[in-house]
Design an enzyme around this catalytic site. Sequence first.
Site, short mmCIF file in Angstrom:
data_model
loop_
_atom_site.label_atom_id
_atom_site.label_comp_id
_atom_site.label_asym_id
_atom_site.label_seq_id
_atom_site.Cartn_x
_atom_site.Cartn_y
_atom_site.Cartn_z
N GLU A 1 0.83 -1.21 0.00
CA GLU A 1 0.00 0.00 0.00
C GLU A 1 0.87 1.27 0.00
O GLU A 1 1.85 1.35 0.73
CB GLU A 1 -0.89 -0.01 1.25
CG GLU A 1 -1.80 1.20 1.34
CD GLU A 1 -2.69 1.17 2.56
OE1 GLU A 1 -3.47 0.22 2.72
OE2 GLU A 1 -2.57 2.10 3.37
N TYR B 1 -6.67 6.90 -0.25
CA TYR B 1 -7.53 8.02 -0.65
C TYR B 1 -7.59 8.99 0.53
O TYR B 1 -7.96 8.60 1.64
CB TYR B 1 -8.93 7.45 -0.93
CG TYR B 1 -9.82 8.36 -1.73
CD1 TYR B 1 -9.69 8.42 -3.10
CD2 TYR B 1 -10.79 9.13 -1.10
CE1 TYR B 1 -10.51 9.26 -3.84
CE2 TYR B 1 -11.61 9.96 -1.83
CZ TYR B 1 -11.48 10.02 -3.20
OH TYR B 1 -12.29 10.84 -3.94
N HIS C 1 -12.89 -1.81 15.57
CA HIS C 1 -12.72 -0.43 15.10
C HIS C 1 -12.78 0.52 16.29
O HIS C 1 -13.56 0.29 17.22
CB HIS C 1 -13.82 -0.10 14.08
CG HIS C 1 -13.69 1.27 13.49
ND1 HIS C 1 -14.46 2.34 13.89
CD2 HIS C 1 -12.84 1.75 12.53
CE1 HIS C 1 -14.11 3.41 13.18
NE2 HIS C 1 -13.14 3.07 12.35
N LYS D 1 -21.23 -5.76 6.00
CA LYS D 1 -20.49 -5.12 4.90
C LYS D 1 -20.14 -6.16 3.83
O LYS D 1 -20.26 -5.90 2.63
CB LYS D 1 -19.23 -4.48 5.50
CG LYS D 1 -18.49 -3.53 4.64
CD LYS D 1 -17.67 -2.51 5.45
CE LYS D 1 -16.58 -3.08 6.32
NZ LYS D 1 -15.69 -2.05 6.89
#
Length: 291
Positions: free
Chosen positions: A17, A49, A152, A168
Amino acid sequence: MKITEVIEKNRPTFSLEFFPPKTQAETAQLYQTLTEIKTLHPGFISVTYGAGGSTKDGTLEIVKHAKREIGLESMAHLTCVGHSKNQIKSILDELVESGIENVIALRGDPPKGETRFIPNPDGFAHANELTAFIRESSYPLCVAVAGYPEGHIESPDKDTDWSYLKRKVRSGGDLIITQLFFDNDYFYTFENKMREKGVDVPIIPGILPITNYHQILRITPICGATIPEKLMNDLERIQDDHEAVHKYGVAHAIEQCVDLLSHGVPGIHFYTLNKSRATREIITKLRAEFT
Ligand code: FAD
C-alpha cells in the site's frame, strides 16, 4: 485482474500500500519505486484516498499509471468522506473506464479537527452502503472492505464491529483486508469469529513493518492497534538508533508473516508508508521460504 483471481492463482499473494505523494518529484520517485517492486512480483499494489477526496486525482493517476505503464495490478482506495452519490459514481465510472478492476470501499475517517464522521446528505454513512451501491450499479469491480482485528476504534466492542463487518461483506464485499496489528493472536481470534459468523471470503492480514519508533507511537492510537509490551520495551531501548529500529522492525514483521503464512492466510498486505526498503527485504525473505 481481480484480486480474488490474483489470490487464487498466486499463493501467497504479497501486496503493498502507498499513498499519493504531494509533489511531482515525489510522484516520479514513487513510480521508480513501483518499477523496482515489480521485480518482487507483488500480487497487487494499492493507493490510499485522502480525507474529503483531497487525493482523488493523485489516487486515480497512480493506480492508472501503475496498471498501464508499469504493469502492476492495482487497487484504488475510495472513501465516502464529503462525497455525494453522484460524485462517487463519477469516480467509479472513471476507474472502470481506465481499466481498474479493484477498489477498497471505505467510509473514511472524520476530517482533521472533527471528532465524528458526518456523512454528506446525499452520500453514504457507512462503507456497507458504498459497497452495496457499487454492487447495485453493476460495476465490474472486485470490492475489498476493511476489517479490524482489534475492533474499530469507534465501536463499543469487537463483536458489534465484527457484526457490522459481516453486513459489509453481505452487501457485496469480495474480500477483507485488515488494519495493522502486531500480535497475531488478535488476527486469529478475529478470523475465527468471522468464520463462526458465516463469513467465508478471503481475509488478508495487514502488516506494518516498523522502521521508526516515534512514527509508530503516532500511528497506532489512530488505527487502534496495540503495541505488545515486549515490543514496546525493545523499541524504547533502541529508539534513537534508526538502523537498529529498522532491523528490529523487519525481523518482527518477518516473524509475524511466517506465522501467518504457516497458518494459511492467502497473502499479506504491507503498509509501506511509501518507504519500501523494509517491505522489499521482508518479501525477499518470505519468497525464499514460501514459494
Ligand atoms: P465502516 O465499515 O463504515 O465502519 C465505521 C464504524 O461504524 C465502525 O465502528 C463500525 O463498527 C461501524 N459501522 C459499520 N457499519 C455500520 C452500520 N451500517 N451502522 C452503524 N454502524 C456501522 N482511510 C482513509 O481515509 N483513506 C484510505 O485510503 C484508507 N484505507 C484503509 C485501508 C484499510 C485496509 C483499512 C483497514 C483502513 C483504511 N482507512 C482509510 C481507514 C478507514 O477509513 C477508517 O478506519 C474509518 O474510520 C472506517 O472505515 P470503514 O470503511 O471501516 O467504515
